[in-house]
Write a protein that holds these residues in place. Sequence first.
Motif, PDB file in Angstrom:
ATOM      1  N   ALA A 138       0.835  -1.193   0.000  1.00 33.95           N
ATOM      2  CA  ALA A 138       0.000   0.000   0.000  1.00 33.95           C
ATOM      3  C   ALA A 138       0.870   1.244   0.000  1.00 33.95           C
ATOM      4  O   ALA A 138       1.957   1.254   0.591  1.00 33.95           O
ATOM      5  CB  ALA A 138      -0.912  -0.002   1.222  1.00 33.95           C
ATOM      6  N   SER A 139       0.363   2.261  -0.668  1.00 32.00           N
ATOM      7  CA  SER A 139       0.958   3.591  -0.610  1.00 32.00           C
ATOM      8  C   SER A 139      -0.123   4.537  -0.119  1.00 32.00           C
ATOM      9  O   SER A 139      -1.266   4.499  -0.583  1.00 32.00           O
ATOM     10  CB  SER A 139       1.445   4.039  -1.994  1.00 32.00           C
ATOM     11  OG  SER A 139       2.554   3.278  -2.392  1.00 32.00           O
ATOM     12  N   PHE A 140       0.258   5.380   0.829  1.00 32.86           N
ATOM     13  CA  PHE A 140      -0.690   6.285   1.457  1.00 32.86           C
ATOM     14  C   PHE A 140      -0.527   7.678   0.861  1.00 32.86           C
ATOM     15  O   PHE A 140       0.582   8.203   0.799  1.00 32.86           O
ATOM     16  CB  PHE A 140      -0.494   6.283   2.976  1.00 32.86           C
ATOM     17  CG  PHE A 140      -0.743   4.929   3.560  1.00 32.86           C
ATOM     18  CD1 PHE A 140      -2.002   4.565   3.977  1.00 32.86           C
ATOM     19  CD2 PHE A 140       0.280   4.000   3.643  1.00 32.86           C
ATOM     20  CE1 PHE A 140      -2.245   3.291   4.482  1.00 32.86           C
ATOM     21  CE2 PHE A 140       0.047   2.725   4.145  1.00 32.86           C
ATOM     22  CZ  PHE A 140      -1.221   2.371   4.564  1.00 32.86           C
ATOM     23  N   VAL A 141      -1.630   8.249   0.423  1.00 33.58           N
ATOM     24  CA  VAL A 141      -1.601   9.558  -0.225  1.00 33.58           C
ATOM     25  C   VAL A 141      -1.316  10.623   0.831  1.00 33.58           C
ATOM     26  O   VAL A 141      -2.011  10.710   1.839  1.00 33.58           O
ATOM     27  CB  VAL A 141      -2.937   9.843  -0.946  1.00 33.58           C
ATOM     28  CG1 VAL A 141      -2.969  11.251  -1.513  1.00 33.58           C
ATOM     29  CG2 VAL A 141      -3.181   8.805  -2.029  1.00 33.58           C
ATOM     30  N   MET A 142      -0.300  11.430   0.572  1.00 32.44           N
ATOM     31  CA  MET A 142       0.060  12.504   1.491  1.00 32.44           C
ATOM     32  C   MET A 142      -0.620  13.815   1.108  1.00 32.44           C
ATOM     33  O   MET A 142      -0.921  14.638   1.966  1.00 32.44           O
ATOM     34  CB  MET A 142       1.574  12.681   1.516  1.00 32.44           C
ATOM     35  CG  MET A 142       2.275  11.473   2.111  1.00 32.44           C
ATOM     36  SD  MET A 142       4.068  11.533   2.014  1.00 32.44           S
ATOM     37  CE  MET A 142       4.450  13.106   2.719  1.00 32.44           C
ATOM     38  N   GLU A 143      -0.854  14.021  -0.195  1.00 34.67           N
ATOM     39  CA  GLU A 143      -1.476  15.259  -0.659  1.00 34.67           C
ATOM     40  C   GLU A 143      -2.237  14.980  -1.945  1.00 34.67           C
ATOM     41  O   GLU A 143      -1.713  14.364  -2.853  1.00 34.67           O
ATOM     42  CB  GLU A 143      -0.385  16.300  -0.926  1.00 34.67           C
ATOM     43  CG  GLU A 143      -0.891  17.612  -1.472  1.00 34.67           C
ATOM     44  CD  GLU A 143       0.216  18.593  -1.826  1.00 34.67           C
ATOM     45  OE1 GLU A 143      -0.116  19.745  -2.107  1.00 34.67           O
ATOM     46  OE2 GLU A 143       1.408  18.200  -1.837  1.00 34.67           O
ATOM     47  N   ASP A 144      -3.492  15.454  -1.983  1.00 32.93           N
ATOM     48  CA  ASP A 144      -4.276  15.398  -3.221  1.00 32.93           C
ATOM     49  C   ASP A 144      -3.898  16.607  -4.063  1.00 32.93           C
ATOM     50  O   ASP A 144      -4.236  17.733  -3.713  1.00 32.93           O
ATOM     51  CB  ASP A 144      -5.780  15.461  -2.925  1.00 32.93           C
ATOM     52  CG  ASP A 144      -6.345  14.153  -2.442  1.00 32.93           C
ATOM     53  OD1 ASP A 144      -5.688  13.120  -2.659  1.00 32.93           O
ATOM     54  OD2 ASP A 144      -7.431  14.173  -1.842  1.00 32.93           O
ATOM     55  N   ILE A 145      -3.200  16.380  -5.149  1.00 37.33           N
ATOM     56  CA  ILE A 145      -2.833  17.469  -6.038  1.00 37.33           C
ATOM     57  C   ILE A 145      -3.941  17.693  -7.062  1.00 37.33           C
ATOM     58  O   ILE A 145      -4.307  18.817  -7.354  1.00 37.33           O
ATOM     59  CB  ILE A 145      -1.466  17.193  -6.708  1.00 37.33           C
ATOM     60  CG1 ILE A 145      -0.400  17.128  -5.616  1.00 37.33           C
ATOM     61  CG2 ILE A 145      -1.151  18.246  -7.766  1.00 37.33           C
ATOM     62  CD1 ILE A 145       0.934  16.601  -6.088  1.00 37.33           C
ATOM     63  N   LYS A 146      -4.465  16.598  -7.580  1.00 35.40           N
ATOM     64  CA  LYS A 146      -5.633  16.671  -8.470  1.00 35.40           C
ATOM     65  C   LYS A 146      -6.436  15.402  -8.293  1.00 35.40           C
ATOM     66  O   LYS A 146      -5.920  14.301  -8.340  1.00 35.40           O
ATOM     67  CB  LYS A 146      -5.185  16.794  -9.930  1.00 35.40           C
ATOM     68  CG  LYS A 146      -6.360  16.927 -10.899  1.00 35.40           C
ATOM     69  CD  LYS A 146      -5.905  17.155 -12.322  1.00 35.40           C
ATOM     70  CE  LYS A 146      -7.100  17.317 -13.234  1.00 35.40           C
ATOM     71  NZ  LYS A 146      -6.675  17.545 -14.629  1.00 35.40           N
ATOM     72  N   ASP A 147      -7.724  15.582  -8.079  1.00 37.09           N
ATOM     73  CA  ASP A 147      -8.649  14.462  -7.930  1.00 37.09           C
ATOM     74  C   ASP A 147      -9.979  14.912  -8.515  1.00 37.09           C
ATOM     75  O   ASP A 147     -10.692  15.695  -7.907  1.00 37.09           O
ATOM     76  CB  ASP A 147      -8.796  14.082  -6.454  1.00 37.09           C
ATOM     77  CG  ASP A 147      -9.651  12.851  -6.247  1.00 37.09           C
ATOM     78  OD1 ASP A 147      -9.975  12.159  -7.231  1.00 37.09           O
ATOM     79  OD2 ASP A 147     -10.005  12.574  -5.079  1.00 37.09           O
ATOM     80  N   THR A 148     -10.277  14.445  -9.700  1.00 36.92           N
ATOM     81  CA  THR A 148     -11.480  14.898 -10.390  1.00 36.92           C
ATOM     82  C   THR A 148     -12.203  13.724 -11.028  1.00 36.92           C
ATOM     83  O   THR A 148     -11.607  12.684 -11.296  1.00 36.92           O
ATOM     84  CB  THR A 148     -11.131  15.948 -11.465  1.00 36.92           C
ATOM     85  OG1 THR A 148     -12.327  16.393 -12.086  1.00 36.92           O
ATOM     86  CG2 THR A 148     -10.207  15.384 -12.534  1.00 36.92           C
ATOM     87  N   THR A 149     -13.475  13.908 -11.241  1.00 38.70           N
ATOM     88  CA  THR A 149     -14.255  12.930 -12.005  1.00 38.70           C
ATOM     89  C   THR A 149     -14.524  13.428 -13.412  1.00 38.70           C
ATOM     90  O   THR A 149     -15.060  12.699 -14.225  1.00 38.70           O
ATOM     91  CB  THR A 149     -15.604  12.651 -11.309  1.00 38.70           C
ATOM     92  OG1 THR A 149     -16.350  13.860 -11.265  1.00 38.70           O
ATOM     93  CG2 THR A 149     -15.397  12.078  -9.923  1.00 38.70           C
ATOM     94  N   ALA A 150     -14.166  14.678 -13.685  1.00 42.23           N
ATOM     95  CA  ALA A 150     -14.440  15.275 -14.992  1.00 42.23           C
ATOM     96  C   ALA A 150     -13.526  14.670 -16.070  1.00 42.23           C
ATOM     97  O   ALA A 150     -12.317  14.591 -15.888  1.00 42.23           O
ATOM     98  CB  ALA A 150     -14.234  16.780 -14.936  1.00 42.23           C
ATOM     99  N   LEU A 151     -14.137  14.260 -17.171  1.00 48.92           N
ATOM    100  CA  LEU A 151     -13.387  13.730 -18.299  1.00 48.92           C
ATOM    101  C   LEU A 151     -13.036  14.858 -19.264  1.00 48.92           C
ATOM    102  O   LEU A 151     -13.829  15.793 -19.422  1.00 48.92           O
ATOM    103  CB  LEU A 151     -14.206  12.664 -19.032  1.00 48.92           C
ATOM    104  CG  LEU A 151     -14.562  11.431 -18.205  1.00 48.92           C
ATOM    105  CD1 LEU A 151     -15.477  10.512 -19.007  1.00 48.92           C
ATOM    106  CD2 LEU A 151     -13.320  10.699 -17.769  1.00 48.92           C
ATOM    107  N   PRO A 152     -11.881  14.778 -19.916  1.00 55.32           N
ATOM    108  CA  PRO A 152     -11.551  15.819 -20.883  1.00 55.32           C
ATOM    109  C   PRO A 152     -12.390  15.652 -22.145  1.00 55.32           C
ATOM    110  O   PRO A 152     -12.463  14.570 -22.707  1.00 55.32           O
ATOM    111  CB  PRO A 152     -10.062  15.559 -21.180  1.00 55.32           C
ATOM    112  CG  PRO A 152      -9.875  14.107 -20.899  1.00 55.32           C
ATOM    113  CD  PRO A 152     -10.847  13.762 -19.793  1.00 55.32           C
ATOM    114  N   LEU A 153     -13.054  16.692 -22.533  1.00 55.61           N
ATOM    115  CA  LEU A 153     -13.936  16.632 -23.703  1.00 55.61           C
ATOM    116  C   LEU A 153     -13.317  17.341 -24.893  1.00 55.61           C
ATOM    117  O   LEU A 153     -12.649  18.302 -24.788  1.00 55.61           O
ATOM    118  CB  LEU A 153     -15.298  17.249 -23.380  1.00 55.61           C
ATOM    119  CG  LEU A 153     -16.073  16.546 -22.261  1.00 55.61           C
ATOM    120  CD1 LEU A 153     -17.345  17.304 -21.933  1.00 55.61           C
ATOM    121  CD2 LEU A 153     -16.417  15.120 -22.689  1.00 55.61           C
TER     122      LEU A 153
END
Length: 153
Positions: A138-153
């Motif tokens: 396992a790797s534990f996330v230290m910082e969310d730099i980008k977290d999106t559900t938007a797809l590039p259109l």
Amino acid sequence: MTNQIDKIDHAILAELQKDATLSVDALSDRVALSRNACWRRIKTLESAGIIRKRVALLDADKVGCPLSVLVMIRTDHHSDAWRSDFAIAVEALPEITAAYRMTGDLDYVLKVQLADMAAYDRFYKRLTSRISVSDISASFVMEDIKDTTALPL
């Protein structure tokens, strides 16, 4: 349907990815389309499966699961039965928010949301009691730099 998506459909999809709670009236204003034409296009996009569902995105910190974990799995089992058991385990564990079968050195990567390290330990024990793996890390996330559900259109 993918080849039939025009600029207006792209605009509708872009706006809905930003805010799926927009009324048809507000959305039609933003994409410069009549209310009825906008509603028909949304229904067509839904029928074609391009819009799969509309959901609320929650703040993980505020709902008690601030720890993001990427779980890497290698297995010596590649049978249909093992894959089926794995899929059942993934569905049964609500902490798993995404699961991917991979190429390369890893067989699977899971994205998991948990409260803390103790919750990860409980999750690990439940997961490994359901499926046999040759290696798990396992790797534990230290910082969310980008977290999106938007797809590039």
